[in-house]
Design a protein around this motif. Structure first.
Motif: not given
Length: 147
Positions: A31-37, A45-49
């Motif tokens: 789902d689009d709602d679950e698009d974060v680590c 779609h962004a890098p991890c820290p």
């Protein structure tokens, strides 16, 4: 009317093809709602820290439990003694979801982490530290049928 092009600037976009497993073992799109680590809370779609740039060097891995993470985030989590090799979201044993290309480059790395945990447990057994081993055993899942 005649139009003359002087310059063309190409623009592109990419995104991860992130699958999600369901309780019956089938694989569906996430789902689009679950698009974060679930660990660092950054977008897939962004890098991890730990990384500067998104992409292959900061890949996403999908777990059998249905949770997805940046590979660096879940590797660090699994490698800690307090994680006990469990998913930080659902506390099931974290294993890579089989049959998807997204996980293929990371199978060896996760097998090495599991082998390291196994060696640590063996060392505790050889040292006679059985109390520490009781903490390592994950609780029995209630939805699993015992025969």
């Amino acid at each position: 009317m005649k139009v003359e092009l002087k310059e063309v600037h190409a623009v592109y976009s990419w995104s991860w093809d992130i699958p999600r497993s369901t309780n019956d073992g089938s694989i569906v799109e996430a789902d689009d709602d679950e698009d974060v680590c679930g660990i660092c809370r950054a977008s897939y779609h962004a890098p991890c820290p730990n990384c500067k740039y998104p992409g292959e060097s900061c890949a996403i891995v999908a777990g059998k439990c249905g949770h997805n993470f940046h590979v660096h985030c879940i590797s660090r989590w699994i490698d800690t003694a307090t994680s006990k090799g469990l998913c930080p979201m659902c506390r099931q044993k974290f294993e890579l979801l089989e049959g998807i290309r997204l996980n293929d480059p990371h199978k060896t790395h996760f097998k090495e982490i599991e082998a390291k945990r196994f060696r640590e447990i063996q060392e505790q057994i050889e040292a006679g530290n059985y109390e520490a081993l009781e903490e390592e055993i994950p609780p029995i899942q209630e939805d699993v049928e015992m025969s």
